[in-house]
Design a protein around this motif. Structure first.
Motif, PDB file in Angstrom:
ATOM      1  N   GLY A 181       0.788  -1.227   0.000  1.00  0.00           N
ATOM      2  CA  GLY A 181       0.000   0.000   0.000  1.00  0.00           C
ATOM      3  C   GLY A 181       0.815   1.269   0.000  1.00  0.00           C
ATOM      4  O   GLY A 181       0.248   2.360   0.094  1.00  0.00           O
ATOM      5  N   ALA A 200       0.964   7.850   3.231  1.00  0.00           N
ATOM      6  CA  ALA A 200       1.130   7.222   1.918  1.00  0.00           C
ATOM      7  C   ALA A 200       1.671   8.203   0.880  1.00  0.00           C
ATOM      8  O   ALA A 200       1.350   8.098  -0.302  1.00  0.00           O
ATOM      9  N   ALA A 244      -3.473  -1.180   4.102  1.00  0.00           N
ATOM     10  CA  ALA A 244      -2.746  -1.447   2.854  1.00  0.00           C
ATOM     11  C   ALA A 244      -3.706  -1.808   1.729  1.00  0.00           C
ATOM     12  O   ALA A 244      -3.578  -1.338   0.593  1.00  0.00           O
ATOM     13  N   ASP A 245      -4.714  -2.648   2.046  1.00  0.00           N
ATOM     14  CA  ASP A 245      -5.691  -3.048   1.031  1.00  0.00           C
ATOM     15  C   ASP A 245      -6.450  -1.841   0.482  1.00  0.00           C
ATOM     16  O   ASP A 245      -6.632  -1.693  -0.733  1.00  0.00           O
ATOM     17  N   ARG A 295      -5.585   1.263   0.476  1.00  0.00           N
ATOM     18  CA  ARG A 295      -4.702   2.118  -0.318  1.00  0.00           C
ATOM     19  C   ARG A 295      -4.503   1.557  -1.724  1.00  0.00           C
ATOM     20  O   ARG A 295      -4.536   2.302  -2.710  1.00  0.00           O
ATOM     21  N   VAL A 296      -4.298   0.255  -1.826  1.00  0.00           N
ATOM     22  CA  VAL A 296      -4.107  -0.344  -3.150  1.00  0.00           C
ATOM     23  C   VAL A 296      -5.379  -0.218  -3.983  1.00  0.00           C
ATOM     24  O   VAL A 296      -5.333   0.100  -5.183  1.00  0.00           O
ATOM     25  N   ALA A 345      -7.594   5.970   4.310  1.00  0.00           N
ATOM     26  CA  ALA A 345      -7.262   5.834   2.884  1.00  0.00           C
ATOM     27  C   ALA A 345      -8.110   6.777   2.042  1.00  0.00           C
ATOM     28  O   ALA A 345      -7.628   7.334   1.042  1.00  0.00           O
TER      29      ALA A 345
END
Length: 502
Positions: free
Chosen positions: A63, A100, A202-203, A205-206, A263
């Motif tokens: 991410g 990020a 992280a998920d 963000r991706v 996010a």
């Protein structure tokens, strides 16, 4: 700030979105940090927010977009012309891993009611150029061309509607929620990553990076400032506050919601007032567009009571419980206070779920996820704007993947008086191509005037005397390149609520 060549500017222009990488050497492209494009938002009379995020490898599973842990200095410029011969403002900010490497610049000191262009530079690379604009000064009311839409499911189709919105060259774009979808990879025209339903920071963000990588979406962001609000799929389908819709994937939902909210902030052109605090993010807010309009942006997910009777469409006396709330008491009071300030001719309420009554059957069945599941809350707001003398209230809605238009009634049972107007945008892609028809009209809901099952957006042009409304639709989203056409138009007169047929 260091000098930038004219050629770099041209390469970075809006027309060059998605093409900058093609002209760069492979090694340089591998480190190009502006793969997610640029955006502006939250326009005020003296400025706006500029956004980008550094992510040379946007889909990196951690991410972090392929960035190292160190902070990166990002320079920014605002100019009065697209070739940056007249710089109006500039500076630098530090993009850090904790956010990020996202960038939120709040620009002030600009002139009201005019276009500006902006760009970023970091790590020796130039971003695409975006176009922003400031709101008019208080007391002035030039015409406003605005587009609004919702529900962009990546797998359900291509984002051609975003491209068509960019081609309209609007002053302003509202996005009313479901900007991303949280589900696992399915069987659509393209696939989600990560492949499982997302739940970690992280998920999320991706997933945001996947959507932001789309060139059509980048074009829509680059052409005008956005005012975004979320709905449910930015976290989980039909969640209510901290109550989940289901138990999969298992885990701490408070932590999941906090990750989703963080996010969301990282990927939207929002002000520091919207920086999340713990598991919360205050997204309801008010923006002024001179003396013409006031935008009241609502959050109908974070503070709501759980859907009554287990959610769904049904007969449910509990939906009329006077203690139930969709907005929460604080947001309800905030909205009514803002409506009472009469800051502009038009009060435009941007929000997520169907506002007017919409019965599904003669037995009184209705959606528990919409305002029909929280009728006392709706009644207090409607009575509140009538008591305050608001006669030019327009509610903008997303969520239901079809175009709808409705008169808002004082009493839906007797149909006694039109007190406002609701415009519902279809989706960008959710629901697929659609049928090219409208089958939702019913004698049960005589105040609902229009329904159309295609994908697209709504275009409005607002003046001190009227708002013209065009429902724009595409024949297909499962193939790229469909044209947008107007399938129905209305006029709403200031001071005379309700839809007038063109």
């Amino acid at each position: 700030m260091s000098q930038v060549s004219r050629r770099s500017v041209v390469l970075g222009g809006i027309a060059g979105v998605g093409t900058v990488l093609a002209g760069a050497a492979a090694a340089r492209a591998a480190s190009y940090p502006f793969t997610l494009g640029v955006a502006s938002g939250e326009p005020a009379a003296d400025g706006f927010v500029l956004w980008t995020r550094l992510a040379p490898r946007p889909l990196a599973a951690d991410g972090l977009g392929g960035m190292s842990s160190g902070a990166v200095t990002v320079e920014w410029q605002v100019a009065t012309d697209q070739y940056f011969t007249q710089i109006a403002a500039g500076g630098s900010v530090s993009a850090v891993q904790a956010w990020a490497h996202s960038v939120h610049v709040e620009v002030g000191g600009l002139q009201p009611n005019r276009e500006y262009w902006y760009r970023f530079r970091a790590s020796g690379q130039i971003s695409p150029v975006g176009r922003a604009r400031t709101a008019p000064a208080v007391g002035s009311s030039p015409a406003l061309k605005m587009l609004f839409t919702s529900c962009s499911h990546y797998e359900a189709g291509y984002f051609t509607a975003y491209r068509r919105m960019a081609e309209e060259n609007p002053d302003l774009i509202l996005h009313l929620g479901d900007y991303i979808y949280e589900g696992a990879a399915g069987s659509g025209v393209r696939s989600h990553v990560p492949s499982a339903e997302i739940s970690s920071l992280a998920d999320y963000r991706v997933r945001h990076a996947l959507y932001k990588s789309d060139a059509d979406l980048q074009a829509a962001h680059a052409v005008a400032p956005w005012i975004p609000v979320w709905d449910d799929h930015e976290v989980e389908n039909n969640y209510a506050g901290l109550v989940r819709n289901d138990s999969s994937p298992a885990g701490d939902f408070t932590a999941r919601r906090a990750a989703a909210y963080k996010a969301y902030y990282e990927h939207m052109p929002l002000r520091s007032a919207q920086v999340p605090v713990n598991a919360n993010l205050q997204l309801y807010r008010r923006l002024r567009w001179g003396g013409l309009a006031t935008f009241h942006l609502l959050d109908t997910r974070q503070y709501r009571d759980d859907q009554a009777c287990g959610d769904g469409t049904k007969v449910c006396p509990a939906a009329d419980d006077p203690t139930r709330t969709l907005t929460g008491a604080i947001q309800e009071a905030w909205l009514l206070d803002g409506l009472g300030q009469h800051l502009g001719t038009w009060d435009i309420i941007g929000q997520q779920v169907f506002f007017a009554q919409r019965l599904a059957a003669a037995d009184g069945s209705k959606s528990m996820d919409s305002w029909d599941g929280y009728t006392a809350n709706r009644g207090r707001i409607q009575a509140g704007w009538q008591a305050r003398g608001n006669t030019s209230t327009v509610v903008l809605t997303g969520d239901v993947h079809q175009h709808w238009a409705a008169d808002i009634m004082d009493d839906y049972a007797t149909q006694n008086q039109v007190i406002g107007t609701e415009l519902v945008s279809t989706s960008i892609t959710s629901g697929g191509d659609g049928t090219g028809a409208g089958t939702g009209l019913s004698s049960l809901n005589p105040h609902v005037k229009f329904n159309w099952n295609r994908r697209g957006y709504v275009r409005t042009v607002t003046t001190p005397t009227e708002m013209t409304v065009d429902f724009r639709a595409l024949d297909q989203v499962t193939v790229r390149g469909s044209a947008a056409s107007t399938v129905r138009s209305y006029v709403i007169e200031a001071g005379n609520p309700g839809l007038q047929t063109v």
